[in-house]
Write a protein that holds these residues in place. Structure first.
Motif, PDB file in Angstrom:
ATOM      1  N   SER A 132      -4.192  30.489  -8.431  1.00 22.90           N
ATOM      2  CA  SER A 132      -3.827  28.980  -9.075  1.00 22.90           C
ATOM      3  C   SER A 132      -2.337  28.808  -8.739  1.00 22.90           C
ATOM      4  O   SER A 132      -1.880  27.893  -8.262  1.00 22.90           O
ATOM      5  CB  SER A 132      -4.119  28.633 -10.522  1.00 22.90           C
ATOM      6  OG  SER A 132      -3.448  29.735 -11.437  1.00 22.90           O
ATOM      7  N   ALA A 133      -1.287  30.011  -8.964  1.00 21.30           N
ATOM      8  CA  ALA A 133       0.011  29.763  -8.776  1.00 21.30           C
ATOM      9  C   ALA A 133       0.030  29.625  -7.254  1.00 21.30           C
ATOM     10  O   ALA A 133       1.207  28.872  -6.792  1.00 21.30           O
ATOM     11  CB  ALA A 133       0.688  31.004  -9.289  1.00 21.30           C
ATOM     12  N   SER A 134      -0.411  30.443  -6.604  1.00 19.72           N
ATOM     13  CA  SER A 134      -0.301  30.474  -4.964  1.00 19.72           C
ATOM     14  C   SER A 134      -0.808  29.249  -4.346  1.00 19.72           C
ATOM     15  O   SER A 134      -0.172  28.549  -3.576  1.00 19.72           O
ATOM     16  CB  SER A 134      -1.002  31.663  -4.368  1.00 19.72           C
ATOM     17  OG  SER A 134      -0.332  32.663  -4.678  1.00 19.72           O
ATOM     18  N   ALA A 135      -1.470  28.435  -4.999  1.00 18.69           N
ATOM     19  CA  ALA A 135      -2.338  27.061  -4.513  1.00 18.69           C
ATOM     20  C   ALA A 135      -1.348  25.969  -4.699  1.00 18.69           C
ATOM     21  O   ALA A 135      -1.013  25.378  -3.917  1.00 18.69           O
ATOM     22  CB  ALA A 135      -3.560  26.859  -5.317  1.00 18.69           C
ATOM     23  N   THR A 136      -0.490  26.223  -5.754  1.00 16.66           N
ATOM     24  CA  THR A 136       0.523  25.205  -6.185  1.00 16.66           C
ATOM     25  C   THR A 136       1.816  25.451  -4.950  1.00 16.66           C
ATOM     26  O   THR A 136       2.409  24.387  -4.708  1.00 16.66           O
ATOM     27  CB  THR A 136       1.033  25.442  -7.559  1.00 16.66           C
ATOM     28  OG1 THR A 136      -0.120  25.213  -8.606  1.00 16.66           O
ATOM     29  CG2 THR A 136       2.344  24.465  -7.975  1.00 16.66           C
ATOM     30  N   SER A 137       2.162  26.727  -4.696  1.00 22.09           N
ATOM     31  CA  SER A 137       3.221  27.021  -3.992  1.00 22.09           C
ATOM     32  C   SER A 137       2.753  26.517  -2.498  1.00 22.09           C
ATOM     33  O   SER A 137       3.514  25.789  -1.874  1.00 22.09           O
ATOM     34  CB  SER A 137       3.532  28.460  -4.030  1.00 22.09           C
ATOM     35  OG  SER A 137       4.428  28.862  -2.926  1.00 22.09           O
ATOM     36  N   ALA A 138       1.605  26.947  -2.053  1.00 24.64           N
ATOM     37  CA  ALA A 138       1.048  26.295  -0.695  1.00 24.64           C
ATOM     38  C   ALA A 138       1.211  24.920  -0.729  1.00 24.64           C
ATOM     39  O   ALA A 138       1.437  24.227   0.466  1.00 24.64           O
ATOM     40  CB  ALA A 138      -0.404  26.792  -0.767  1.00 24.64           C
ATOM     41  N   ILE A 139       0.669  24.063  -1.702  1.00 24.80           N
ATOM     42  CA  ILE A 139       0.512  22.438  -1.570  1.00 24.80           C
ATOM     43  C   ILE A 139       2.065  22.116  -1.437  1.00 24.80           C
ATOM     44  O   ILE A 139       2.420  21.222  -0.788  1.00 24.80           O
ATOM     45  CB  ILE A 139      -0.164  22.041  -2.948  1.00 24.80           C
ATOM     46  CG1 ILE A 139      -1.665  22.516  -2.615  1.00 24.80           C
ATOM     47  CG2 ILE A 139       0.214  20.399  -2.764  1.00 24.80           C
ATOM     48  CD1 ILE A 139      -2.652  22.056  -4.052  1.00 24.80           C
ATOM     49  N   THR A 140       2.930  22.614  -2.320  1.00 28.35           N
ATOM     50  CA  THR A 140       4.154  22.059  -2.293  1.00 28.35           C
ATOM     51  C   THR A 140       4.985  22.493  -0.946  1.00 28.35           C
ATOM     52  O   THR A 140       5.751  21.709  -0.560  1.00 28.35           O
ATOM     53  CB  THR A 140       5.170  22.875  -3.187  1.00 28.35           C
ATOM     54  OG1 THR A 140       4.465  22.862  -4.668  1.00 28.35           O
ATOM     55  CG2 THR A 140       6.502  22.436  -3.459  1.00 28.35           C
ATOM     56  N   ILE A 141       4.696  23.522  -0.556  1.00 29.57           N
ATOM     57  CA  ILE A 141       5.245  24.057   0.967  1.00 29.57           C
ATOM     58  C   ILE A 141       4.750  22.926   1.932  1.00 29.57           C
ATOM     59  O   ILE A 141       5.326  22.378   2.718  1.00 29.57           O
ATOM     60  CB  ILE A 141       5.108  25.372   1.401  1.00 29.57           C
ATOM     61  CG1 ILE A 141       5.809  26.220   0.345  1.00 29.57           C
ATOM     62  CG2 ILE A 141       5.553  25.558   2.730  1.00 29.57           C
ATOM     63  CD1 ILE A 141       5.487  27.476   0.671  1.00 29.57           C
TER      64      ILE A 141
END
Length: 211
Positions: free
Chosen positions: A121-130
């Motif tokens: 979930s944390a990586s998904a948030t990071s990927a979407i932000t980038i």
């Protein structure tokens, strides 16, 4: 003396520039990441799995480029190296969290579930932000920047998705045929094991933040 100019000549020059930049930058990025992981992870089997997933992600991104744009330009030609730098973060986060969970539980499926639930979930948030920040370039008037924004943003999403779907699937499949393989996930040093088993589930937090 004389020379050639015009649209066809410029296209030929761009093609030569892309061919000259595409392979060297991608190969150097791959080797740099591979050597770095050898020193950091010291688990060749894990490194091969991460790098395989990373390369597949880059290939899929170029396939998307072929479908959506049709060709590379002098700016998007270096995208492979950039995506490897972005994408390896997701693989490293997944790998370290999976190793910690497996050392704590000893159950591969449960460890993958916990890794996907928390680190995923944390990586998904990071990927979407980038990806969102890169997609802003799509509105640029210069086609090189707009193509780069579309490809890079989509590439980040593809890489993150692959690291949290294909990579765990590889573990499950390999474990089916080679049950002893998952033993390589165990933290080997007594200090690492004690930290995880006695409540400190993030002994590598500082290392991961630095990466």
């Amino acid at each position: 003396t004389y020379g050639y100019t015009g649209g066809y000549k410029r296209n030929l020059d761009d093609s030569d520039t892309i061919k000259a930049a595409l392979i060297p930058t991608s190969v150097l990025a791959f080797l740099g990441i591979f050597i770095y992981l050898i020193f950091v992870m010291k688990k060749m089997s894990q490194i091969i799995m991460i790098m395989t997933t990373l390369v597949i992600s880059v290939i899929m991104t170029y396939a998307f480029c072929e479908t959506a744009i049709g060709q590379l330009n002098t700016i998007t030609s270096i995208l492979g190296a950039i995506l490897m730098g972005f994408g390896i973060d997701f693989g490293i986060h997944f790998m370290y969290r999976l190793r910690e969970e497996y050392t704590r539980t000893g159950n591969l499926i449960l460890s993958i579930q916990e890794t996907l639930l928390h680190s995923g979930s944390a990586s998904a948030t990071s990927a979407i932000t980038i990806a969102a920040s890169l997609y802003i370039l799509v509105i640029a008037d210069f086609k090189g920047f707009s193509d780069f924004g579309l490809m890079a943003g989509t590439g980040v999403l593809i890489t993150a998705l692959m690291m949290y779907t294909v990579l765990p699937t590889l573990y499950v499949v390999i474990d089916k045929f080679f049950p002893s393989f998952k033993n390589s996930l165990m933290m080997k040093t007594p200090a690492e094991n004690q930290e995880i088993l006695h409540g400190n589930r993030y002994p590598h937090a500082k290392r991961i933040l630095i990466i």
